[in-house]
Write an enzyme that holds these catalytic residues in place. Structure first.
Site, PDB file in Angstrom:
ATOM      1  N   LEU A 164      24.080   0.043   3.961  1.00  0.00           N
ATOM      2  CA  LEU A 164      24.203  -0.965   5.010  1.00  0.00           C
ATOM      3  C   LEU A 164      23.598  -0.500   6.334  1.00  0.00           C
ATOM      4  O   LEU A 164      23.762   0.633   6.749  1.00  0.00           O
ATOM      5  CB  LEU A 164      25.689  -1.320   5.205  1.00  0.00           C
ATOM      6  CG  LEU A 164      26.403  -1.819   3.946  1.00  0.00           C
ATOM      7  CD1 LEU A 164      27.855  -2.146   4.253  1.00  0.00           C
ATOM      8  CD2 LEU A 164      25.708  -3.029   3.340  1.00  0.00           C
ATOM      9  N   GLU A 210      22.416  -2.218  10.491  1.00  0.00           N
ATOM     10  CA  GLU A 210      22.905  -3.178  11.500  1.00  0.00           C
ATOM     11  C   GLU A 210      22.676  -4.635  11.083  1.00  0.00           C
ATOM     12  O   GLU A 210      23.462  -5.513  11.431  1.00  0.00           O
ATOM     13  CB  GLU A 210      22.225  -2.918  12.854  1.00  0.00           C
ATOM     14  CG  GLU A 210      22.984  -1.957  13.733  1.00  0.00           C
ATOM     15  CD  GLU A 210      24.457  -2.339  13.964  1.00  0.00           C
ATOM     16  OE1 GLU A 210      24.744  -3.494  14.314  1.00  0.00           O
ATOM     17  OE2 GLU A 210      25.321  -1.470  13.777  1.00  0.00           O
ATOM     18  N   HIS A 242      22.911  -5.902   8.050  1.00  0.00           N
ATOM     19  CA  HIS A 242      24.042  -6.294   7.201  1.00  0.00           C
ATOM     20  C   HIS A 242      25.302  -6.496   8.049  1.00  0.00           C
ATOM     21  O   HIS A 242      26.076  -7.415   7.816  1.00  0.00           O
ATOM     22  CB  HIS A 242      24.372  -5.197   6.178  1.00  0.00           C
ATOM     23  CG  HIS A 242      23.326  -4.974   5.138  1.00  0.00           C
ATOM     24  ND1 HIS A 242      22.593  -3.822   5.072  1.00  0.00           N
ATOM     25  CD2 HIS A 242      22.923  -5.747   4.106  1.00  0.00           C
ATOM     26  CE1 HIS A 242      21.768  -3.886   4.040  1.00  0.00           C
ATOM     27  NE2 HIS A 242      21.948  -5.043   3.431  1.00  0.00           N
ATOM     28  N   GLY A 290      20.968 -13.155   4.871  1.00  0.00           N
ATOM     29  CA  GLY A 290      20.036 -12.932   5.982  1.00  0.00           C
ATOM     30  C   GLY A 290      18.726 -13.687   5.777  1.00  0.00           C
ATOM     31  O   GLY A 290      18.188 -13.728   4.673  1.00  0.00           O
ATOM     32  N   GLN A 330      14.980 -15.876  -1.010  1.00  0.00           N
ATOM     33  CA  GLN A 330      16.302 -15.716  -1.628  1.00  0.00           C
ATOM     34  C   GLN A 330      17.276 -16.767  -1.066  1.00  0.00           C
ATOM     35  O   GLN A 330      18.033 -17.401  -1.812  1.00  0.00           O
ATOM     36  CB  GLN A 330      16.827 -14.305  -1.354  1.00  0.00           C
ATOM     37  CG  GLN A 330      18.285 -14.109  -1.701  1.00  0.00           C
ATOM     38  CD  GLN A 330      18.703 -12.647  -1.658  1.00  0.00           C
ATOM     39  OE1 GLN A 330      18.401 -11.894  -2.581  1.00  0.00           O
ATOM     40  NE2 GLN A 330      19.375 -12.221  -0.600  1.00  0.00           N
ATOM     41  N   SER A 335      15.767  -3.261   7.156  1.00  0.00           N
ATOM     42  CA  SER A 335      15.800  -3.336   5.703  1.00  0.00           C
ATOM     43  C   SER A 335      16.270  -1.993   5.161  1.00  0.00           C
ATOM     44  O   SER A 335      15.940  -0.941   5.731  1.00  0.00           O
ATOM     45  CB  SER A 335      14.385  -3.628   5.176  1.00  0.00           C
ATOM     46  OG  SER A 335      14.301  -3.301   3.804  1.00  0.00           O
ATOM     47  N   SER A 336      17.026  -2.045   4.068  1.00  0.00           N
ATOM     48  CA  SER A 336      17.471  -0.782   3.462  1.00  0.00           C
ATOM     49  C   SER A 336      16.267   0.037   2.997  1.00  0.00           C
ATOM     50  O   SER A 336      16.340   1.261   2.896  1.00  0.00           O
ATOM     51  CB  SER A 336      18.379  -1.063   2.263  1.00  0.00           C
ATOM     52  OG  SER A 336      19.467  -1.841   2.683  1.00  0.00           O
TER      53      SER A 336
HETATM   54  O1  PAF Z   1      20.018  -9.466  -0.639  1.00  0.00           O
HETATM   55  C1  PAF Z   1      20.566  -8.633  -1.398  1.00  0.00           C
HETATM   56  O2  PAF Z   1      20.943  -7.544  -0.970  1.00  0.00           O
HETATM   57  C2  PAF Z   1      20.738  -8.976  -2.872  1.00  0.00           C
HETATM   58  O3  PAF Z   1      19.648  -9.677  -3.362  1.00  0.00           O
HETATM   59  C3  PAF Z   1      22.050  -9.717  -3.163  1.00  0.00           C
HETATM   60  C4  PAF Z   1      22.082 -11.083  -2.502  1.00  0.00           C
HETATM   61  C5  PAF Z   1      23.226  -8.884  -2.680  1.00  0.00           C
HETATM   62  C6  PAF Z   1      22.204  -9.913  -4.666  1.00  0.00           C
HETATM   63  O4  PAF Z   1      22.229  -8.713  -5.345  1.00  0.00           O
END
Ligand code: PAF
Length: 280
Positions: free
Chosen positions: A33, A35, A37, A147, A153, A185-186
């Site tokens: 995680l 900021e 998130h 996000g 997505q 982004s991670s």
């Molecule tokens: O955006 C993400 O981190 C992933 O695609 C999610 C929505 C948690 C599904 O695994």
């Protein structure tokens, strides 16, 4: 802060929250995680009485050649961050809780998932919709926060919620950026310092498009050409796509319609795949 790791316990808790008439917010994540998130968690906490953060590195949304095994896993640190941001529960199941032996049911959205990310990652959204539908069934949230950084997505999940009548309000939070413009982004942690500097090309290209639109440009071909030109000036950056699309359908648009259009970029910075977008 309670950590829940089984589906049965999470379902029992969801039932309990419902019976108390509490508004439940879900923030689905894959952990690591940052900021960005935590802003989703804070937004959920503003809107809901109880906030669940799910932390699950979902194997079905990674293709065999992608970074599933190397994806960062740091549950302890993530839990502390969730708590500080106002979450009440972390749902962190092991893989076989979500996909037990013999698992064979998948969910596909068949239109919005096809272009852009769907071209180079054809099984990605099938994994996302499957796991998000399962999380909705397990956690039974009233609202779920996603996000805008993952614009396609968001569009796919909104369509899934509409098409399948999930009683979940999809809340979309704006993209958080580092001071120099890089979208959080991670996967940014995979970048070396040099690559990180090169990665700024993505936000620079998007900001240029935004400035051109502010100055009156409407033609998508010109906006795409300029953004592509900026990206091409960076030696380590290889463009996967630059597209101007309808933010709800992901269909290409010839002209910008303010508020409805989105310019999206995916690019490799050496071996790190990044995406970013901006609503025009
Ligand atoms: O955006 C993400 O981190 C992933 O695609 C999610 C929505 C948690 C599904 O695994």
């Amino acid at each position: 802060m309670q950590i829940i790791s089984t589906v049965a316990d999470m379902q029992a808790l969801a039932h309990e929250l419902r019976s108390q008439d509490l508004i439940t917010g879900l923030v689905p994540t894959m952990g690591a995680l940052h900021e960005g998130h935590l802003a989703l968690v804070r937004l959920a906490a503003e809107r809901a009485d109880k906030v669940i953060v799910s932390i699950f590195v979902n194997p079905t949304q990674f293709a065999p050649n992608e970074d599933f095994t190397k994806y960062p896993r740091e549950l302890e640190a993530d839990v502390a961050k969730c708590e500080a941001a106002g979450a009440d529960y972390v749902f962190a199941p092991p893989p076989d809780e979500i996909y037990p032996k013999g698992y064979s049911t998948y969910l596909t959205e068949e239109r919005i998932a096809k272009p852009l990310e769907g071209v180079s990652r054809p099984t990605h959204f099938r994994g996302v919709t499957t796991v998000v539908a399962k999380l909705f069934n397990i956690c039974r949230p009233d609202l779920a926060v996603f996000g805008q950084k993952d614009a396609q997505q968001v569009a796919v999940i909104q369509k899934m919620v509409t098409d399948l009548n999930f009683p979940v309000d999809v809340v979309v939070a704006p993209t958080l950026r580092e001071p120099d413009g890089l979208a959080m982004s991670s996967r940014n942690r995979y970048l070396t310092n040099t690559q990180r500097t090169e990665a700024l090309a993505l936000s620079q290209a998007l900001f240029k498009a935004r400035d051109m639109v502010a100055a009156g440009e409407r033609r998508s071909d010109r906006l795409i050409a300029e953004a592509t030109h900026i990206l091409s000036q960076h030696r380590r950056v290889r463009v996967i796509y630059v597209a101007l699309v309808d933010r709800h359908t992901m269909e290409p648009m010839r002209e910008v319609e303010p508020g409805r259009s989105l310019i999206a970029i995916a690019a490799w910075v050496d071996e790190v795949r990044l995406i970013d977008n901006i609503v025009l």
